[in-house]
Design a protein around this motif. Sequence first.
Motif, PDB file in Angstrom:
ATOM      1  N   ALA A  48       6.879   5.891  10.860  1.00 57.30           N
ATOM      2  CA  ALA A  48       7.747   5.227   9.894  1.00 57.30           C
ATOM      3  C   ALA A  48       7.046   5.083   8.551  1.00 57.30           C
ATOM      4  CB  ALA A  48       8.167   3.859  10.425  1.00 57.30           C
ATOM      5  N   TRP A  49       5.762   4.766   8.594  1.00 57.17           N
ATOM      6  CA  TRP A  49       4.974   4.608   7.378  1.00 57.17           C
ATOM      7  C   TRP A  49       4.936   5.918   6.575  1.00 57.17           C
ATOM      8  CZ3 TRP A  49       3.191   0.454   4.952  1.00 57.17           C
ATOM      9  CH2 TRP A  49       2.197   0.607   3.986  1.00 57.17           C
ATOM     10  N   ARG A  50       4.658   7.035   7.275  1.00 58.71           N
ATOM     11  CA  ARG A  50       4.609   8.325   6.590  1.00 58.71           C
ATOM     12  C   ARG A  50       5.968   8.695   6.004  1.00 58.71           C
ATOM     13  NH1 ARG A  50       1.246   9.669  11.131  1.00 58.71           N
ATOM     14  NH2 ARG A  50       3.062  10.552  12.207  1.00 58.71           N
ATOM     15  N   ALA A  80       0.814  -1.216   0.000  1.00 61.26           N
ATOM     16  CA  ALA A  80       0.000   0.000   0.000  1.00 61.26           C
ATOM     17  C   ALA A  80       0.848   1.268   0.000  1.00 61.26           C
ATOM     18  CB  ALA A  80      -0.927   0.002   1.213  1.00 61.26           C
ATOM     19  N   ALA A  81       2.122   1.171   0.315  1.00 63.48           N
ATOM     20  CA  ALA A  81       2.989   2.352   0.348  1.00 63.48           C
ATOM     21  C   ALA A  81       3.412   2.785  -1.048  1.00 63.48           C
ATOM     22  CB  ALA A  81       4.229   2.075   1.188  1.00 63.48           C
ATOM     23  N   PHE A  82       3.303   1.885  -2.012  1.00 59.56           N
ATOM     24  CA  PHE A  82       3.791   2.165  -3.357  1.00 59.56           C
ATOM     25  C   PHE A  82       2.682   2.758  -4.221  1.00 59.56           C
ATOM     26  CE2 PHE A  82       6.480  -1.073  -1.580  1.00 59.56           C
ATOM     27  CZ  PHE A  82       7.755  -0.725  -2.005  1.00 59.56           C
ATOM     28  N   GLY A  83       3.064   3.692  -5.045  1.00 59.10           N
ATOM     29  CA  GLY A  83       2.119   4.222  -6.010  1.00 59.10           C
ATOM     30  C   GLY A  83       1.906   3.229  -7.132  1.00 59.10           C
ATOM     31  N   PRO A  84       1.130   3.593  -8.127  1.00 61.45           N
ATOM     32  CA  PRO A  84       0.856   2.671  -9.227  1.00 61.45           C
ATOM     33  C   PRO A  84       2.108   2.377 -10.044  1.00 61.45           C
ATOM     34  CG  PRO A  84       0.014   4.862  -9.725  1.00 61.45           C
ATOM     35  CD  PRO A  84       0.442   4.889  -8.291  1.00 61.45           C
ATOM     36  N   ILE A 140      16.139   3.637   6.651  1.00 56.57           N
ATOM     37  CA  ILE A 140      16.201   2.751   7.816  1.00 56.57           C
ATOM     38  C   ILE A 140      15.238   3.289   8.866  1.00 56.57           C
ATOM     39  CG2 ILE A 140      17.685   1.802   9.631  1.00 56.57           C
ATOM     40  CD1 ILE A 140      20.065   2.265   7.713  1.00 56.57           C
ATOM     41  N   ALA A 141      14.290   2.453   9.303  1.00 55.91           N
ATOM     42  CA  ALA A 141      13.309   2.856  10.308  1.00 55.91           C
ATOM     43  C   ALA A 141      13.336   1.863  11.460  1.00 55.91           C
ATOM     44  CB  ALA A 141      11.911   2.924   9.701  1.00 55.91           C
ATOM     45  N   HIS A 142      13.297   2.388  12.689  1.00 57.61           N
ATOM     46  CA  HIS A 142      13.447   1.505  13.849  1.00 57.61           C
ATOM     47  C   HIS A 142      12.717   2.089  15.061  1.00 57.61           C
ATOM     48  CE1 HIS A 142      15.952  -2.060  14.915  1.00 57.61           C
ATOM     49  NE2 HIS A 142      15.597  -1.687  16.132  1.00 57.61           N
ATOM     50  N   GLY A 143      12.010   1.225  15.771  1.00 52.97           N
ATOM     51  CA  GLY A 143      11.323   1.632  16.984  1.00 52.97           C
ATOM     52  C   GLY A 143      12.271   1.763  18.165  1.00 52.97           C
ATOM     53  N   LEU A 144      12.124   2.849  18.914  1.00 49.76           N
ATOM     54  CA  LEU A 144      13.018   3.082  20.049  1.00 49.76           C
ATOM     55  C   LEU A 144      12.776   2.115  21.193  1.00 49.76           C
ATOM     56  CD1 LEU A 144      12.891   6.997  20.056  1.00 49.76           C
ATOM     57  CD2 LEU A 144      14.825   5.551  19.400  1.00 49.76           C
ATOM     58  N   GLN A 145      11.593   1.495  21.227  1.00 52.54           N
ATOM     59  CA  GLN A 145      11.283   0.519  22.277  1.00 52.54           C
ATOM     60  C   GLN A 145      11.266  -0.909  21.733  1.00 52.54           C
ATOM     61  OE1 GLN A 145       9.033   3.456  22.046  1.00 52.54           O
ATOM     62  NE2 GLN A 145      10.571   4.412  23.361  1.00 52.54           N
ATOM     63  N   ASP A 146      11.964  -1.150  20.648  1.00 51.48           N
ATOM     64  CA  ASP A 146      12.007  -2.487  20.056  1.00 51.48           C
ATOM     65  C   ASP A 146      12.638  -3.470  21.056  1.00 51.48           C
ATOM     66  OD1 ASP A 146      12.577  -4.815  18.552  1.00 51.48           O
ATOM     67  OD2 ASP A 146      12.797  -3.648  16.722  1.00 51.48           O
ATOM     68  N   PRO A 147      11.876  -4.500  21.512  1.00 50.66           N
ATOM     69  CA  PRO A 147      12.433  -5.430  22.490  1.00 50.66           C
ATOM     70  C   PRO A 147      13.277  -6.539  21.864  1.00 50.66           C
ATOM     71  CG  PRO A 147      10.168  -6.023  22.031  1.00 50.66           C
ATOM     72  CD  PRO A 147      10.463  -4.778  21.218  1.00 50.66           C
TER      73      PRO A 147
END
Length: 215
Positions: free
Chosen positions: A197-199, A39-43, A154-161
């Motif tokens: 991250a999605w945006r 869904a993030a990609f355009g046509p 590169i996207a990463h959550g700061l609370q990634d366990p």
Amino acid sequence: MLPVRVRWSEGRPPAGPAPLALLLHGWGGDEHAMDVFGAAFGPGWLLASPRAPFPVPTGGYAWYPLGPNGQPDLQALGHSLAGLISLLDQWAHNPALDPRRRLAVGFSQGGAMAAALALRAPERLAGVAIFSGFLPPGLGDDPPRPLTGLWAFIAHGLQDPMVPGEAARALADRFRRAGAEVTLVEYAGGHKMEAPAWRAFRAWLATFVPPSAPR
């Protein structure tokens, strides 16, 4: 040969040469696990979702199993990497695909494989997008190859366990030192895709037109 699911974003091909996105699932996933990323990609993107070769006992597949100490099986990792390179080579000279816009997108262990592809076969990619990923142990000591012209998100959550944030920062630093154009997004969240991250990824994709063909 890796099984691979291929489809067009938004269900239709473009009028001209198409960009290619190789979507790499994480531990326990399969060729459908990365569908949400479509869904993030355009046509007009060709979305290729391979299935990793190693079954996981609890279900799904992995790009490489882990040993008793939690370290990756490097022989298995190399086998998977060769399979992904083979897939890219199948499409390398296809006139329907744009060689300037070949992108590997991975989540978690799939993100590790996207990083491995960029480091071991940068000439086959124009960019990578890595979510909750890391540099697989054993690859960090390789002599660096130039990554000039490679785009890296590169996207990463700061609370990634599961994967500490330091792994994303180390990966971003490795790419920058090799000459890549790096965008690092850290956000409040765990081991999953969150709205910030999605945006940021969608905004990055909108500008993803590297100035020259892969190295």
